[in-house]
Design a protein around this motif. Structure first.
Motif, PDB file in Angstrom:
ATOM      1  N   ARG A  38       0.817  -1.213   0.000  1.00 24.49           N
ATOM      2  CA  ARG A  38       0.000   0.000   0.000  1.00 24.49           C
ATOM      3  C   ARG A  38       0.850   1.263   0.000  1.00 24.49           C
ATOM      4  O   ARG A  38       0.412   2.310  -0.448  1.00 24.49           O
ATOM      5  CB  ARG A  38      -0.935  -0.005   1.206  1.00 24.49           C
ATOM      6  N   GLU A  39       2.057   1.177   0.537  1.00 23.80           N
ATOM      7  CA  GLU A  39       2.947   2.341   0.577  1.00 23.80           C
ATOM      8  C   GLU A  39       3.602   2.628  -0.776  1.00 23.80           C
ATOM      9  O   GLU A  39       4.219   3.675  -0.949  1.00 23.80           O
ATOM     10  CB  GLU A  39       4.026   2.128   1.642  1.00 23.80           C
ATOM     11  N   CYS A  40       3.473   1.741  -1.736  1.00 23.39           N
ATOM     12  CA  CYS A  40       4.050   1.930  -3.070  1.00 23.39           C
ATOM     13  C   CYS A  40       3.201   2.906  -3.883  1.00 23.39           C
ATOM     14  O   CYS A  40       2.017   3.087  -3.611  1.00 23.39           O
ATOM     15  CB  CYS A  40       4.123   0.593  -3.805  1.00 23.39           C
ATOM     16  N   ASP A  41       3.821   3.512  -4.892  1.00 23.33           N
ATOM     17  CA  ASP A  41       3.092   4.437  -5.756  1.00 23.33           C
ATOM     18  C   ASP A  41       1.901   3.761  -6.426  1.00 23.33           C
ATOM     19  O   ASP A  41       0.843   4.358  -6.566  1.00 23.33           O
ATOM     20  CB  ASP A  41       4.018   5.020  -6.823  1.00 23.33           C
ATOM     21  N   ASP A  42       2.084   2.533  -6.881  1.00 24.24           N
ATOM     22  CA  ASP A  42       0.998   1.775  -7.493  1.00 24.24           C
ATOM     23  C   ASP A  42       0.951   0.404  -6.837  1.00 24.24           C
ATOM     24  O   ASP A  42       1.624  -0.528  -7.272  1.00 24.24           O
ATOM     25  CB  ASP A  42       1.206   1.647  -9.006  1.00 24.24           C
ATOM     26  N   PRO A  43       0.155   0.279  -5.764  1.00 22.55           N
ATOM     27  CA  PRO A  43       0.127  -0.973  -5.007  1.00 22.55           C
ATOM     28  C   PRO A  43      -0.213  -2.208  -5.846  1.00 22.55           C
ATOM     29  O   PRO A  43       0.377  -3.267  -5.654  1.00 22.55           O
ATOM     30  CB  PRO A  43      -0.944  -0.735  -3.945  1.00 22.55           C
ATOM     31  N   MET A  44      -1.150  -2.092  -6.773  1.00 19.35           N
ATOM     32  CA  MET A  44      -1.542  -3.259  -7.570  1.00 19.35           C
ATOM     33  C   MET A  44      -0.417  -3.703  -8.497  1.00 19.35           C
ATOM     34  O   MET A  44      -0.204  -4.900  -8.679  1.00 19.35           O
ATOM     35  CB  MET A  44      -2.808  -2.965  -8.371  1.00 19.35           C
ATOM     36  N   VAL A  45       0.297  -2.768  -9.068  1.00 18.78           N
ATOM     37  CA  VAL A  45       1.407  -3.137  -9.949  1.00 18.78           C
ATOM     38  C   VAL A  45       2.557  -3.735  -9.132  1.00 18.78           C
ATOM     39  O   VAL A  45       3.176  -4.711  -9.542  1.00 18.78           O
ATOM     40  CB  VAL A  45       1.872  -1.929 -10.801  1.00 18.78           C
ATOM     41  N   SER A  46       2.802  -3.175  -7.958  1.00 21.88           N
ATOM     42  CA  SER A  46       3.842  -3.722  -7.087  1.00 21.88           C
ATOM     43  C   SER A  46       3.494  -5.141  -6.646  1.00 21.88           C
ATOM     44  O   SER A  46       4.349  -6.032  -6.659  1.00 21.88           O
ATOM     45  CB  SER A  46       4.048  -2.828  -5.865  1.00 21.88           C
ATOM     46  N   LEU A  47       2.243  -5.364  -6.284  1.00 24.42           N
ATOM     47  CA  LEU A  47       1.817  -6.698  -5.904  1.00 24.42           C
ATOM     48  C   LEU A  47       1.853  -7.638  -7.109  1.00 24.42           C
ATOM     49  O   LEU A  47       2.218  -8.805  -6.985  1.00 24.42           O
ATOM     50  CB  LEU A  47       0.420  -6.650  -5.290  1.00 24.42           C
ATOM     51  N   GLY A  48       1.522  -7.111  -8.281  1.00 22.86           N
ATOM     52  CA  GLY A  48       1.621  -7.912  -9.503  1.00 22.86           C
ATOM     53  C   GLY A  48       3.051  -8.349  -9.781  1.00 22.86           C
ATOM     54  O   GLY A  48       3.303  -9.487 -10.184  1.00 22.86           O
ATOM     55  N   ALA A  49       4.012  -7.453  -9.546  1.00 20.12           N
ATOM     56  CA  ALA A  49       5.425  -7.810  -9.726  1.00 20.12           C
ATOM     57  C   ALA A  49       5.830  -8.882  -8.723  1.00 20.12           C
ATOM     58  O   ALA A  49       6.573  -9.818  -9.052  1.00 20.12           O
ATOM     59  CB  ALA A  49       6.300  -6.568  -9.578  1.00 20.12           C
ATOM     60  N   PHE A  50       5.338  -8.765  -7.497  1.00 23.65           N
ATOM     61  CA  PHE A  50       5.596  -9.775  -6.469  1.00 23.65           C
ATOM     62  C   PHE A  50       5.064 -11.135  -6.934  1.00 23.65           C
ATOM     63  O   PHE A  50       5.768 -12.146  -6.890  1.00 23.65           O
ATOM     64  CB  PHE A  50       4.936  -9.347  -5.152  1.00 23.65           C
ATOM     65  N   LEU A  51       3.821 -11.155  -7.378  1.00 23.39           N
ATOM     66  CA  LEU A  51       3.197 -12.404  -7.825  1.00 23.39           C
ATOM     67  C   LEU A  51       3.872 -12.975  -9.068  1.00 23.39           C
ATOM     68  O   LEU A  51       3.981 -14.202  -9.212  1.00 23.39           O
ATOM     69  CB  LEU A  51       1.708 -12.187  -8.088  1.00 23.39           C
ATOM     70  N   SER A  52       4.350 -12.120  -9.947  1.00 23.26           N
ATOM     71  CA  SER A  52       5.026 -12.597 -11.164  1.00 23.26           C
ATOM     72  C   SER A  52       6.256 -13.426 -10.830  1.00 23.26           C
ATOM     73  O   SER A  52       6.521 -14.449 -11.468  1.00 23.26           O
ATOM     74  CB  SER A  52       5.413 -11.423 -12.062  1.00 23.26           C
ATOM     75  N   ALA A  53       7.004 -13.004  -9.836  1.00 18.81           N
ATOM     76  CA  ALA A  53       8.185 -13.773  -9.430  1.00 18.81           C
ATOM     77  C   ALA A  53       7.792 -15.114  -8.810  1.00 18.81           C
ATOM     78  O   ALA A  53       8.506 -16.110  -8.969  1.00 18.81           O
ATOM     79  CB  ALA A  53       9.047 -12.962  -8.462  1.00 18.81           C
ATOM     80  N   ILE A  54       6.664 -15.145  -8.130  1.00 17.83           N
ATOM     81  CA  ILE A  54       6.168 -16.406  -7.578  1.00 17.83           C
ATOM     82  C   ILE A  54       5.807 -17.355  -8.725  1.00 17.83           C
ATOM     83  O   ILE A  54       6.148 -18.540  -8.702  1.00 17.83           O
ATOM     84  CB  ILE A  54       4.948 -16.164  -6.648  1.00 17.83           C
ATOM     85  N   VAL A  55       5.130 -16.835  -9.740  1.00 24.38           N
ATOM     86  CA  VAL A  55       4.766 -17.657 -10.895  1.00 24.38           C
ATOM     87  C   VAL A  55       6.017 -18.111 -11.650  1.00 24.38           C
ATOM     88  O   VAL A  55       6.083 -19.257 -12.108  1.00 24.38           O
ATOM     89  CB  VAL A  55       3.805 -16.900 -11.839  1.00 24.38           C
ATOM     90  N   ASP A  56       7.002 -17.245 -11.766  1.00 23.45           N
ATOM     91  CA  ASP A  56       8.249 -17.640 -12.432  1.00 23.45           C
ATOM     92  C   ASP A  56       8.876 -18.846 -11.736  1.00 23.45           C
ATOM     93  O   ASP A  56       9.343 -19.787 -12.391  1.00 23.45           O
ATOM     94  CB  ASP A  56       9.250 -16.480 -12.457  1.00 23.45           C
ATOM     95  N   GLU A  57       8.894 -18.818 -10.408  1.00 19.48           N
ATOM     96  CA  GLU A  57       9.445 -19.947  -9.651  1.00 19.48           C
ATOM     97  C   GLU A  57       8.587 -21.191  -9.841  1.00 19.48           C
ATOM     98  O   GLU A  57       9.107 -22.295 -10.002  1.00 19.48           O
ATOM     99  CB  GLU A  57       9.574 -19.599  -8.168  1.00 19.48           C
ATOM    100  N   ALA A  58       7.269 -21.021  -9.820  1.00 18.72           N
ATOM    101  CA  ALA A  58       6.376 -22.162 -10.049  1.00 18.72           C
ATOM    102  C   ALA A  58       6.635 -22.764 -11.426  1.00 18.72           C
ATOM    103  O   ALA A  58       6.717 -23.994 -11.568  1.00 18.72           O
ATOM    104  CB  ALA A  58       4.920 -21.721  -9.907  1.00 18.72           C
ATOM    105  N   ASP A  59       6.791 -21.913 -12.438  1.00 22.65           N
ATOM    106  CA  ASP A  59       7.090 -22.400 -13.788  1.00 22.65           C
ATOM    107  C   ASP A  59       8.388 -23.201 -13.802  1.00 22.65           C
ATOM    108  O   ASP A  59       8.470 -24.267 -14.424  1.00 22.65           O
ATOM    109  CB  ASP A  59       7.210 -21.229 -14.774  1.00 22.65           C
ATOM    110  N   ALA A  60       9.405 -22.694 -13.108  1.00 17.71           N
ATOM    111  CA  ALA A  60      10.709 -23.369 -13.071  1.00 17.71           C
ATOM    112  C   ALA A  60      10.597 -24.760 -12.437  1.00 17.71           C
ATOM    113  O   ALA A  60      11.375 -25.659 -12.768  1.00 17.71           O
ATOM    114  CB  ALA A  60      11.715 -22.515 -12.309  1.00 17.71           C
ATOM    115  N   ARG A  61       9.625 -24.942 -11.548  1.00 15.13           N
ATOM    116  CA  ARG A  61       9.434 -26.238 -10.883  1.00 15.13           C
ATOM    117  C   ARG A  61       8.438 -27.138 -11.610  1.00 15.13           C
ATOM    118  O   ARG A  61       8.162 -28.248 -11.179  1.00 15.13           O
ATOM    119  CB  ARG A  61       8.940 -26.020  -9.449  1.00 15.13           C
ATOM    120  N   GLY A  62       7.869 -26.632 -12.700  1.00 25.11           N
ATOM    121  CA  GLY A  62       6.906 -27.425 -13.449  1.00 25.11           C
ATOM    122  C   GLY A  62       5.490 -27.358 -12.908  1.00 25.11           C
ATOM    123  O   GLY A  62       4.630 -28.145 -13.295  1.00 25.11           O
TER     124      GLY A  62
END
Length: 144
Positions: free
Chosen positions: A47-71
């Motif tokens: 919430r303290e970020c300039d664009d909370p939804m985009v910041s959270l989206g970037a957070f989630l993208s890295a989670i998905v990247d790791e999930a992809d790497a694990r199949g």
């Protein structure tokens, strides 16, 4: 809700899946002013970020990247906020606290994985964060 500050590659299967689900929950409430989880302390840093939804989206993208790497198959299309974000400051104390918290969980449910990781002093942070000097975050609710 735990939106881990440690690098997603360090999370065991249970923590990675839980972080994804809780991140999606966070995404659904981040714009709301009231209701379930709307005042959850884990959401403060987004919430303290300039664009909370985009910041959270970037957070989630890295989670998905790791999930992809694990199949694993996480639905990347569920991420609402997209775009580049400046790194979110993460105090060393917060990272150290979460690292200890994660290791305690791993010792119970994934002892072999915990044994592999115990030698690390301070782990790498999730890619959306940049580590800065400082104590545990004021919004954190330490256990015990």
């Amino acid at each position: 809700m735990r939106l881990w500050s440690v690098h997603p590659s360090l999370l065991d299967r249970q923590a990675l899946v839980a972080c994804w689900r809780e991140g999606l929950l966070a995404q659904s409430v981040i714009g709301k002013q009231s209701g379930g989880y709307s005042n959850h302390p884990q959401l403060v840093r987004f919430r303290e970020c300039d664009d909370p939804m985009v910041s959270l989206g970037a957070f989630l993208s890295a989670i998905v990247d790791e999930a992809d790497a694990r199949g694993y198959r996480f639905a990347r299309e569920k991420i609402v906020g997209r775009g580049a974000v400046p790194p979110i400051p993460l105090a060393e104390g917060q990272l150290a606290y979460e690292w200890g918290h994660l290791l305690a969980k791993l010792r119970v449910r994934s002892p072999d994985r915990a044994a592999e990781l115990d030698s690390r002093v301070l782990p790498p942070a999730h890619p959306v964060f940049t580590v800065v000097p400082g104590p545990i975050a004021p919004w954190e609710r330490p256990l015990g």
